[in-house]
Design a protein around this motif. Sequence first.
Motif, PDB file in Angstrom:
ATOM      1  N   VAL A  41       0.834  -1.206   0.000  1.00  0.00           N
ATOM      2  CA  VAL A  41       0.000   0.000   0.000  1.00  0.00           C
ATOM      3  C   VAL A  41       0.867   1.254   0.000  1.00  0.00           C
ATOM      4  O   VAL A  41       0.647   2.174  -0.795  1.00  0.00           O
ATOM      5  CB  VAL A  41      -0.942  -0.007   1.222  1.00  0.00           C
ATOM      6  N   VAL A  42       1.858   1.300   0.874  1.00  0.00           N
ATOM      7  CA  VAL A  42       2.712   2.488   0.974  1.00  0.00           C
ATOM      8  C   VAL A  42       3.467   2.737  -0.318  1.00  0.00           C
ATOM      9  O   VAL A  42       3.527   3.866  -0.828  1.00  0.00           O
ATOM     10  CB  VAL A  42       3.691   2.351   2.160  1.00  0.00           C
ATOM     11  N   VAL A  43       4.056   1.678  -0.888  1.00  0.00           N
ATOM     12  CA  VAL A  43       4.824   1.829  -2.132  1.00  0.00           C
ATOM     13  C   VAL A  43       3.915   2.286  -3.269  1.00  0.00           C
ATOM     14  O   VAL A  43       4.270   3.179  -4.049  1.00  0.00           O
ATOM     15  CB  VAL A  43       5.529   0.502  -2.494  1.00  0.00           C
ATOM     16  N   THR A  44       2.730   1.698  -3.373  1.00  0.00           N
ATOM     17  CA  THR A  44       1.798   2.090  -4.428  1.00  0.00           C
ATOM     18  C   THR A  44       1.414   3.556  -4.299  1.00  0.00           C
ATOM     19  O   THR A  44       1.381   4.299  -5.294  1.00  0.00           O
ATOM     20  CB  THR A  44       0.524   1.219  -4.360  1.00  0.00           C
ATOM     21  N   LEU A  45       1.132   4.003  -3.079  1.00  0.00           N
ATOM     22  CA  LEU A  45       0.740   5.392  -2.875  1.00  0.00           C
ATOM     23  C   LEU A  45       1.913   6.347  -3.071  1.00  0.00           C
ATOM     24  O   LEU A  45       1.727   7.474  -3.542  1.00  0.00           O
ATOM     25  CB  LEU A  45       0.153   5.563  -1.472  1.00  0.00           C
ATOM     26  N   MET A  46       3.119   5.910  -2.739  1.00  0.00           N
ATOM     27  CA  MET A  46       4.289   6.766  -2.971  1.00  0.00           C
ATOM     28  C   MET A  46       4.480   7.031  -4.455  1.00  0.00           C
ATOM     29  O   MET A  46       4.746   8.162  -4.876  1.00  0.00           O
ATOM     30  CB  MET A  46       5.543   6.113  -2.382  1.00  0.00           C
ATOM     31  N   ILE A  47       4.341   5.996  -5.266  1.00  0.00           N
ATOM     32  CA  ILE A  47       4.446   6.166  -6.705  1.00  0.00           C
ATOM     33  C   ILE A  47       3.332   7.072  -7.205  1.00  0.00           C
ATOM     34  O   ILE A  47       3.527   7.938  -8.070  1.00  0.00           O
ATOM     35  CB  ILE A  47       4.395   4.797  -7.422  1.00  0.00           C
ATOM     36  N   ASN A  48       2.148   6.894  -6.633  1.00  0.00           N
ATOM     37  CA  ASN A  48       0.994   7.680  -7.056  1.00  0.00           C
ATOM     38  C   ASN A  48       1.172   9.161  -6.736  1.00  0.00           C
ATOM     39  O   ASN A  48       0.851  10.027  -7.562  1.00  0.00           O
ATOM     40  CB  ASN A  48      -0.256   7.121  -6.378  1.00  0.00           C
TER      41      ASN A  48
END
Length: 426
Positions: A351-358
Amino acid sequence: MTGTRRTVAALFLLPALVLLGALVVYPIGYSLVRSFYNASGDGFAGVDNYKTLFTDDGIRTALKNNVIWVVFAPTVSTALGLIFAVLTERVRWGTAFKLVVFMPMAISMLAAGIIFRLVYDQDPDKGVANAVWVGVHDTFAQSSAFPKAHPGRESPLAAEGGGFVTEGTVHAGQPVALPLVGVAPDQMPDGAKKAVAAQPEPGKITGTTWQDFTRGKGVGRLGAPDPSELGYAGMRIEAVKDGTVVASTEAAGDGTFTLPASADGARLRLPASNFKEPYNGLEWLGPALVTPAVIGAYVWMWAGFAMVLIAAGLAGVPRELLEAARVDGANEWQVFRKVTVPLLAPVLAVVVVTLMINVLKVFDLVYIIAPGSSQDDANVLALELYRKGFAESQPGVASAIAVLLLVLVIPVMLFNVRRLRREVRR
Protein backbone atom coordinates in the motif's frame (compact mmCIF):
# COMPACT_ATOMS: atom_id res chain seq x y z
CA MET A 1 11.15 -28.07 -30.75
CA THR A 2 12.65 -25.64 -28.24
CA GLY A 3 13.37 -23.13 -31.01
CA THR A 4 9.78 -23.38 -32.27
CA ARG A 5 8.39 -22.72 -28.79
CA ARG A 6 10.62 -19.69 -28.41
CA THR A 7 9.45 -18.36 -31.78
CA VAL A 8 5.79 -18.86 -30.86
CA ALA A 9 6.38 -17.17 -27.49
CA ALA A 10 8.13 -14.27 -29.21
CA LEU A 11 5.26 -13.87 -31.68
CA PHE A 12 2.75 -13.74 -28.84
CA LEU A 13 4.86 -11.19 -26.98
CA LEU A 14 5.57 -9.06 -30.05
CA PRO A 15 2.36 -6.94 -30.00
CA ALA A 16 2.84 -6.19 -26.32
CA LEU A 17 6.51 -5.34 -26.87
CA VAL A 18 5.62 -3.03 -29.77
CA LEU A 19 3.05 -1.21 -27.65
CA LEU A 20 5.45 -1.05 -24.72
CA GLY A 21 8.15 0.40 -26.93
CA ALA A 22 5.82 2.92 -28.59
CA LEU A 23 4.05 4.07 -25.43
CA VAL A 24 6.78 3.76 -22.79
CA VAL A 25 10.33 3.27 -24.07
CA TYR A 26 10.18 5.78 -26.92
CA PRO A 27 8.66 8.63 -24.83
CA ILE A 28 11.24 8.05 -22.09
CA GLY A 29 14.09 8.05 -24.57
CA TYR A 30 12.76 11.11 -26.40
CA SER A 31 12.29 13.02 -23.13
CA LEU A 32 15.83 12.16 -22.08
CA VAL A 33 17.26 13.43 -25.39
CA ARG A 34 15.00 16.50 -25.42
CA SER A 35 16.15 17.47 -21.93
CA PHE A 36 19.59 18.33 -23.36
CA TYR A 37 18.24 20.82 -25.94
CA ASN A 38 17.09 24.41 -25.68
CA ALA A 39 13.51 25.69 -25.88
CA SER A 40 13.41 25.73 -29.68
CA GLY A 41 14.89 22.23 -29.92
CA ASP A 42 17.52 23.17 -32.49
CA GLY A 43 20.39 23.92 -30.13
CA PHE A 44 22.27 21.68 -27.70
CA ALA A 45 21.97 23.07 -24.16
CA GLY A 46 24.05 20.48 -22.32
CA VAL A 47 23.12 20.21 -18.67
CA ASP A 48 21.68 23.74 -18.47
CA ASN A 49 18.15 22.40 -18.15
CA TYR A 50 19.23 20.21 -15.24
CA LYS A 51 20.92 23.16 -13.57
CA THR A 52 17.60 24.98 -13.80
CA LEU A 53 16.02 22.22 -11.70
CA PHE A 54 18.06 23.39 -8.72
CA THR A 55 18.09 27.14 -9.36
CA ASP A 56 14.50 27.87 -10.41
CA ASP A 57 12.40 28.89 -7.40
CA GLY A 58 9.24 27.28 -8.76
CA ILE A 59 10.92 23.92 -9.32
CA ARG A 60 12.59 23.98 -5.90
CA THR A 61 9.24 24.70 -4.24
CA ALA A 62 7.71 21.85 -6.25
CA LEU A 63 10.48 19.48 -5.18
CA LYS A 64 10.05 20.47 -1.53
CA ASN A 65 6.28 19.92 -1.76
CA ASN A 66 6.79 16.55 -3.41
CA VAL A 67 8.91 15.50 -0.43
CA ILE A 68 6.06 16.56 1.88
CA TRP A 69 3.59 14.62 -0.26
CA VAL A 70 5.71 11.45 -0.30
CA VAL A 71 6.23 11.54 3.47
CA PHE A 72 2.73 12.39 4.67
CA ALA A 73 0.12 11.40 2.08
CA PRO A 74 0.96 7.64 1.89
CA THR A 75 1.60 7.48 5.64
CA VAL A 76 -1.68 9.09 6.67
CA SER A 77 -3.70 7.19 4.05
CA THR A 78 -2.20 3.85 5.11
CA ALA A 79 -2.62 4.59 8.81
CA LEU A 80 -6.29 5.50 8.34
CA GLY A 81 -6.82 2.46 6.14
CA LEU A 82 -5.28 0.22 8.81
CA ILE A 83 -7.43 1.75 11.56
CA PHE A 84 -10.62 1.46 9.52
CA ALA A 85 -9.87 -2.13 8.52
CA VAL A 86 -9.16 -3.26 12.09
CA LEU A 87 -12.00 -1.38 13.78
CA THR A 88 -14.67 -2.46 11.28
CA GLU A 89 -13.67 -6.12 11.28
CA ARG A 90 -16.01 -7.10 14.11
CA VAL A 91 -19.01 -4.80 13.67
CA ARG A 92 -22.14 -5.67 11.73
CA TRP A 93 -22.15 -2.49 9.72
CA GLY A 94 -18.46 -2.85 8.87
CA THR A 95 -19.21 -3.70 5.23
CA ALA A 96 -21.45 -0.66 4.82
CA PHE A 97 -18.81 1.56 6.43
CA LYS A 98 -16.10 0.21 4.14
CA LEU A 99 -18.35 0.85 1.15
CA VAL A 100 -18.82 4.48 2.19
CA VAL A 101 -15.09 5.00 2.80
CA PHE A 102 -14.20 3.35 -0.53
CA MET A 103 -16.77 5.32 -2.56
CA PRO A 104 -14.47 8.34 -3.18
CA MET A 105 -12.30 6.02 -5.29
CA ALA A 106 -15.14 6.00 -7.83
CA ILE A 107 -14.82 9.78 -8.20
CA SER A 108 -12.33 11.22 -10.66
CA MET A 109 -9.55 13.51 -9.45
CA LEU A 110 -11.22 16.35 -11.37
CA ALA A 111 -14.54 15.88 -9.54
CA ALA A 112 -12.79 15.48 -6.18
CA GLY A 113 -10.86 18.69 -6.82
CA ILE A 114 -14.04 20.62 -7.55
CA ILE A 115 -15.71 19.19 -4.43
CA PHE A 116 -12.83 20.17 -2.17
CA ARG A 117 -12.48 23.59 -3.77
CA LEU A 118 -15.98 24.18 -2.40
CA VAL A 119 -15.25 22.43 0.92
CA TYR A 120 -12.30 24.77 1.53
CA ASP A 121 -14.16 27.96 0.50
CA GLN A 122 -13.24 30.82 2.83
CA ASP A 123 -16.87 31.84 3.37
CA PRO A 124 -18.33 29.72 6.23
CA ASP A 125 -21.73 29.94 4.53
CA LYS A 126 -20.27 28.03 1.55
CA GLY A 127 -17.24 26.07 2.72
CA VAL A 128 -17.96 23.05 4.93
CA ALA A 129 -14.49 23.11 6.52
CA ASN A 130 -14.84 26.67 7.73
CA ALA A 131 -18.49 26.19 8.69
CA VAL A 132 -17.41 23.43 11.09
CA TRP A 133 -14.35 25.34 12.27
CA VAL A 134 -16.29 28.54 12.92
CA GLY A 135 -19.02 26.56 14.70
CA VAL A 136 -16.47 25.00 17.05
CA HIS A 137 -14.74 28.34 17.60
CA ASP A 138 -17.97 30.21 18.35
CA THR A 139 -18.97 27.54 20.86
CA PHE A 140 -16.06 28.62 23.07
CA ALA A 141 -15.57 32.24 21.95
CA GLN A 142 -18.71 33.93 20.66
CA SER A 143 -18.12 36.34 17.78
CA SER A 144 -19.36 39.92 17.97
CA ALA A 145 -22.78 40.74 16.55
CA PHE A 146 -21.86 44.37 15.88
CA PRO A 147 -18.70 44.43 13.72
CA LYS A 148 -19.96 47.26 11.50
CA ALA A 149 -21.62 49.40 14.19
CA HIS A 150 -20.43 52.99 14.53
CA PRO A 151 -21.74 56.36 15.77
CA GLY A 152 -24.10 58.24 13.47
CA ARG A 153 -24.83 61.95 13.16
CA GLU A 154 -25.01 64.02 16.32
CA SER A 155 -23.77 61.09 18.38
CA PRO A 156 -22.37 61.63 21.88
CA LEU A 157 -19.78 58.92 21.20
CA ALA A 158 -16.22 59.33 19.94
CA ALA A 159 -13.83 56.65 18.64
CA GLU A 160 -11.16 55.37 21.05
CA GLY A 161 -8.95 52.27 20.85
CA GLY A 162 -11.19 50.35 18.47
CA GLY A 163 -14.29 51.10 20.55
CA PHE A 164 -16.28 54.22 21.40
CA VAL A 165 -16.49 56.42 24.50
CA THR A 166 -18.82 59.21 25.61
CA GLU A 167 -17.36 62.67 25.17
CA GLY A 168 -18.60 63.75 28.60
CA THR A 169 -19.13 62.15 31.99
CA VAL A 170 -22.43 60.64 33.12
CA HIS A 171 -24.33 61.16 36.35
CA ALA A 172 -26.83 59.22 38.41
CA GLY A 173 -30.49 59.91 37.72
CA GLN A 174 -29.78 61.17 34.17
CA PRO A 175 -30.51 58.52 31.46
CA VAL A 176 -27.80 58.16 28.83
CA ALA A 177 -28.40 57.64 25.11
CA LEU A 178 -25.75 55.63 23.20
CA PRO A 179 -27.06 55.50 19.62
CA LEU A 180 -25.19 53.62 16.90
CA VAL A 181 -25.81 52.76 13.24
CA GLY A 182 -24.33 50.35 10.71
CA VAL A 183 -25.80 46.95 11.58
CA ALA A 184 -28.08 45.45 8.94
CA PRO A 185 -31.52 44.43 10.29
CA ASP A 186 -30.92 40.78 9.41
CA GLN A 187 -27.62 40.85 11.33
CA MET A 188 -29.08 42.03 14.61
CA PRO A 189 -28.79 39.58 17.55
CA ASP A 190 -31.59 37.06 17.99
CA GLY A 191 -32.50 38.57 21.35
CA ALA A 192 -32.91 42.12 20.01
CA LYS A 193 -36.22 43.75 20.88
CA LYS A 194 -37.77 47.13 20.19
CA ALA A 195 -35.60 49.79 21.80
CA VAL A 196 -37.08 51.81 24.67
CA ALA A 197 -35.86 54.91 26.40
CA ALA A 198 -34.34 54.16 29.80
CA GLN A 199 -36.07 55.49 32.91
CA PRO A 200 -34.05 57.35 35.55
CA GLU A 201 -33.27 55.50 38.79
CA PRO A 202 -31.99 57.25 41.91
CA GLY A 203 -28.33 56.57 42.59
CA LYS A 204 -27.84 54.58 39.36
CA ILE A 205 -26.73 55.21 35.81
CA THR A 206 -29.34 54.08 33.27
CA GLY A 207 -29.30 54.29 29.49
CA THR A 208 -30.09 52.76 26.14
CA THR A 209 -27.88 51.63 23.27
CA TRP A 210 -29.71 50.93 20.04
CA GLN A 211 -29.76 51.04 16.24
CA ASP A 212 -30.66 54.71 15.67
CA PHE A 213 -31.90 54.31 12.12
CA THR A 214 -35.34 54.00 10.53
CA ARG A 215 -35.79 53.31 6.83
CA GLY A 216 -37.27 56.15 4.79
CA LYS A 217 -36.24 59.72 4.17
CA GLY A 218 -37.03 62.02 7.08
CA VAL A 219 -38.46 59.18 9.16
CA GLY A 220 -37.49 58.80 12.80
CA ARG A 221 -35.75 61.03 15.35
CA LEU A 222 -32.02 61.16 15.95
CA GLY A 223 -30.91 60.46 19.50
CA ALA A 224 -34.18 58.86 20.65
CA PRO A 225 -35.56 55.33 20.13
CA ASP A 226 -38.29 55.06 17.49
CA PRO A 227 -40.93 52.28 17.38
CA SER A 228 -39.20 50.33 14.58
CA GLU A 229 -35.67 50.57 16.00
CA LEU A 230 -34.06 47.67 17.85
CA GLY A 231 -31.87 47.60 20.93
CA TYR A 232 -28.31 46.28 20.84
CA ALA A 233 -28.91 43.16 22.91
CA GLY A 234 -25.73 41.98 24.64
CA MET A 235 -23.71 45.15 23.96
CA ARG A 236 -21.07 45.52 26.71
CA ILE A 237 -20.86 48.90 28.45
CA GLU A 238 -18.03 49.91 30.78
CA ALA A 239 -17.77 52.89 33.16
CA VAL A 240 -14.24 54.30 33.08
CA LYS A 241 -12.61 56.70 35.55
CA ASP A 242 -8.99 57.76 35.08
CA GLY A 243 -8.40 54.85 32.72
CA THR A 244 -9.80 52.27 35.16
CA VAL A 245 -13.02 50.31 34.63
CA VAL A 246 -15.11 50.86 37.77
CA ALA A 247 -18.28 49.07 36.58
CA SER A 248 -19.58 47.16 33.61
CA THR A 249 -22.76 45.56 32.33
CA GLU A 250 -24.49 44.24 29.21
CA ALA A 251 -27.50 45.71 27.49
CA ALA A 252 -30.82 43.89 27.67
CA GLY A 253 -32.81 42.88 24.61
CA ASP A 254 -34.39 46.33 24.35
CA GLY A 255 -30.97 48.01 24.63
CA THR A 256 -31.43 49.31 28.17
CA PHE A 257 -28.71 48.97 30.79
CA THR A 258 -28.10 49.91 34.42
CA LEU A 259 -24.82 50.70 36.18
CA PRO A 260 -24.29 51.11 39.95
CA ALA A 261 -23.58 54.35 41.79
CA SER A 262 -19.82 53.78 41.40
CA ALA A 263 -20.23 54.78 37.73
CA ASP A 264 -21.31 58.31 38.68
CA GLY A 265 -18.93 60.84 37.13
CA ALA A 266 -17.37 58.27 34.77
CA ARG A 267 -17.29 58.17 31.01
CA LEU A 268 -19.11 55.24 29.38
CA ARG A 269 -17.16 53.11 26.95
CA LEU A 270 -18.30 50.55 24.40
CA PRO A 271 -15.13 48.40 24.29
CA ALA A 272 -13.54 47.16 21.07
CA SER A 273 -14.65 43.60 21.83
CA ASN A 274 -18.16 44.64 20.79
CA PHE A 275 -16.97 45.49 17.30
CA LYS A 276 -14.38 42.88 16.39
CA GLU A 277 -14.92 41.17 13.07
CA PRO A 278 -16.62 37.77 13.43
CA TYR A 279 -14.30 34.79 13.22
CA ASN A 280 -14.19 33.68 9.61
CA GLY A 281 -12.27 30.42 9.93
CA LEU A 282 -8.93 29.43 8.47
CA GLU A 283 -7.56 30.37 5.09
CA TRP A 284 -7.36 26.75 3.95
CA LEU A 285 -6.23 27.66 0.45
CA GLY A 286 -3.81 30.35 1.54
CA PRO A 287 -0.03 29.98 1.17
CA ALA A 288 0.46 28.40 4.61
CA LEU A 289 -2.21 25.65 4.50
CA VAL A 290 -2.81 24.95 0.82
CA THR A 291 -0.50 21.90 0.63
CA PRO A 292 -1.93 20.19 3.76
CA ALA A 293 -5.42 21.00 2.47
CA VAL A 294 -4.78 19.32 -0.88
CA ILE A 295 -3.17 16.35 0.87
CA GLY A 296 -6.37 16.10 2.94
CA ALA A 297 -8.39 15.77 -0.26
CA TYR A 298 -6.01 13.06 -1.49
CA VAL A 299 -6.31 11.14 1.79
CA TRP A 300 -10.09 11.34 1.53
CA MET A 301 -9.87 9.60 -1.83
CA TRP A 302 -7.19 7.01 -1.17
CA ALA A 303 -7.77 5.96 2.45
CA GLY A 304 -10.52 3.67 1.12
CA PHE A 305 -8.08 2.03 -1.28
CA ALA A 306 -5.67 1.37 1.59
CA MET A 307 -8.48 0.08 3.79
CA VAL A 308 -9.70 -2.48 1.22
CA LEU A 309 -6.22 -3.92 0.61
CA ILE A 310 -5.41 -4.06 4.32
CA ALA A 311 -8.80 -5.62 5.09
CA ALA A 312 -8.05 -8.33 2.51
CA GLY A 313 -4.70 -9.00 4.18
CA LEU A 314 -6.34 -8.98 7.59
CA ALA A 315 -8.76 -11.68 6.47
CA GLY A 316 -5.78 -13.97 5.89
CA VAL A 317 -4.21 -13.44 9.32
CA PRO A 318 -4.42 -16.69 11.37
CA ARG A 319 -6.89 -16.11 14.19
CA GLU A 320 -5.08 -18.65 16.34
CA LEU A 321 -2.14 -16.27 16.70
CA LEU A 322 -4.38 -13.42 17.86
CA GLU A 323 -6.21 -15.63 20.33
CA ALA A 324 -2.94 -17.07 21.62
CA ALA A 325 -1.67 -13.55 22.33
CA ARG A 326 -4.87 -12.72 24.22
CA VAL A 327 -4.62 -15.95 26.23
CA ASP A 328 -1.06 -14.99 27.16
CA GLY A 329 -2.42 -11.80 28.70
CA ALA A 330 -1.91 -9.27 25.93
CA ASN A 331 -4.45 -6.46 25.74
CA GLU A 332 -6.00 -5.36 22.43
CA TRP A 333 -3.44 -2.61 21.85
CA GLN A 334 -0.57 -5.07 22.38
CA VAL A 335 -2.21 -7.61 20.07
CA PHE A 336 -2.59 -4.93 17.42
CA ARG A 337 0.96 -3.58 17.78
CA LYS A 338 2.88 -6.82 18.38
CA VAL A 339 0.90 -9.32 16.28
CA THR A 340 -1.50 -7.73 13.77
CA VAL A 341 0.80 -5.04 12.37
CA PRO A 342 3.85 -7.34 11.91
CA LEU A 343 1.69 -9.94 10.14
CA LEU A 344 0.29 -7.21 7.88
CA ALA A 345 3.73 -5.77 7.09
CA PRO A 346 3.83 -7.15 3.51
CA VAL A 347 0.40 -5.70 2.73
CA LEU A 348 1.28 -2.37 4.35
CA ALA A 349 4.45 -2.25 2.24
CA VAL A 350 2.41 -2.78 -0.95
CA VAL A 351 0.00 0.00 0.00
CA VAL A 352 2.71 2.49 0.97
CA VAL A 353 4.82 1.83 -2.13
CA THR A 354 1.80 2.09 -4.43
CA LEU A 355 0.74 5.39 -2.87
CA MET A 356 4.29 6.77 -2.97
CA ILE A 357 4.45 6.17 -6.71
CA ASN A 358 0.99 7.68 -7.06
CA VAL A 359 1.78 10.89 -5.15
CA LEU A 360 4.93 11.52 -7.17
CA LYS A 361 2.64 11.95 -10.17
CA VAL A 362 -0.09 13.98 -8.43
CA PHE A 363 -1.29 16.81 -10.66
CA ASP A 364 -5.09 17.08 -10.90
CA LEU A 365 -5.88 17.88 -7.28
CA VAL A 366 -3.21 20.56 -6.97
CA TYR A 367 -4.15 22.18 -10.29
CA ILE A 368 -7.86 22.33 -9.44
CA ILE A 369 -7.96 22.98 -5.69
CA ALA A 370 -5.14 25.52 -5.31
CA PRO A 371 -6.29 28.99 -6.47
CA GLY A 372 -4.05 31.08 -8.66
CA SER A 373 -2.93 33.22 -5.72
CA SER A 374 -1.40 30.23 -3.89
CA GLN A 375 -0.75 27.75 -6.70
CA ASP A 376 2.95 28.60 -6.60
CA ASP A 377 3.00 27.60 -2.91
CA ALA A 378 1.18 24.31 -3.63
CA ASN A 379 3.29 23.52 -6.69
CA VAL A 380 4.46 19.93 -7.32
CA LEU A 381 6.76 18.48 -9.96
CA ALA A 382 4.00 17.16 -12.23
CA LEU A 383 2.26 20.54 -12.21
CA GLU A 384 5.53 22.37 -12.79
CA LEU A 385 6.24 20.03 -15.72
CA TYR A 386 2.92 21.09 -17.26
CA ARG A 387 3.56 24.77 -16.62
CA LYS A 388 7.08 24.70 -18.05
CA GLY A 389 6.06 22.65 -21.07
CA PHE A 390 2.86 24.42 -22.05
CA ALA A 391 2.37 27.71 -20.20
CA GLU A 392 6.01 28.91 -20.33
CA SER A 393 7.13 27.12 -23.53
CA GLN A 394 10.25 25.56 -22.03
CA PRO A 395 10.04 21.96 -23.27
CA GLY A 396 13.68 21.31 -22.44
CA VAL A 397 13.18 22.12 -18.78
CA ALA A 398 9.88 20.21 -18.78
CA SER A 399 11.69 17.15 -20.17
CA ALA A 400 14.35 17.48 -17.47
CA ILE A 401 11.58 17.50 -14.83
CA ALA A 402 10.10 14.37 -16.42
CA VAL A 403 13.48 12.65 -16.21
CA LEU A 404 13.82 13.74 -12.57
CA LEU A 405 10.41 12.22 -11.80
CA LEU A 406 11.54 8.98 -13.46
CA VAL A 407 14.71 8.97 -11.37
CA LEU A 408 12.68 9.51 -8.20
CA VAL A 409 10.30 6.66 -9.05
CA ILE A 410 13.04 4.13 -9.90
CA PRO A 411 14.22 3.51 -6.26
CA VAL A 412 10.64 2.90 -5.17
CA MET A 413 10.11 0.51 -8.07
CA LEU A 414 13.34 -1.36 -7.29
CA PHE A 415 12.27 -1.72 -3.67
CA ASN A 416 8.92 -3.10 -4.81
CA VAL A 417 10.54 -5.58 -7.24
CA ARG A 418 12.94 -6.87 -4.59
CA ARG A 419 10.12 -7.24 -2.10
CA LEU A 420 8.06 -9.23 -4.62
CA ARG A 421 11.03 -11.51 -5.33
CA ARG A 422 11.45 -12.18 -1.63
CA GLU A 423 7.76 -13.03 -1.39
CA VAL A 424 8.07 -15.50 -4.30
CA ARG A 425 11.07 -17.21 -2.68
CA ARG A 426 9.09 -17.77 0.47
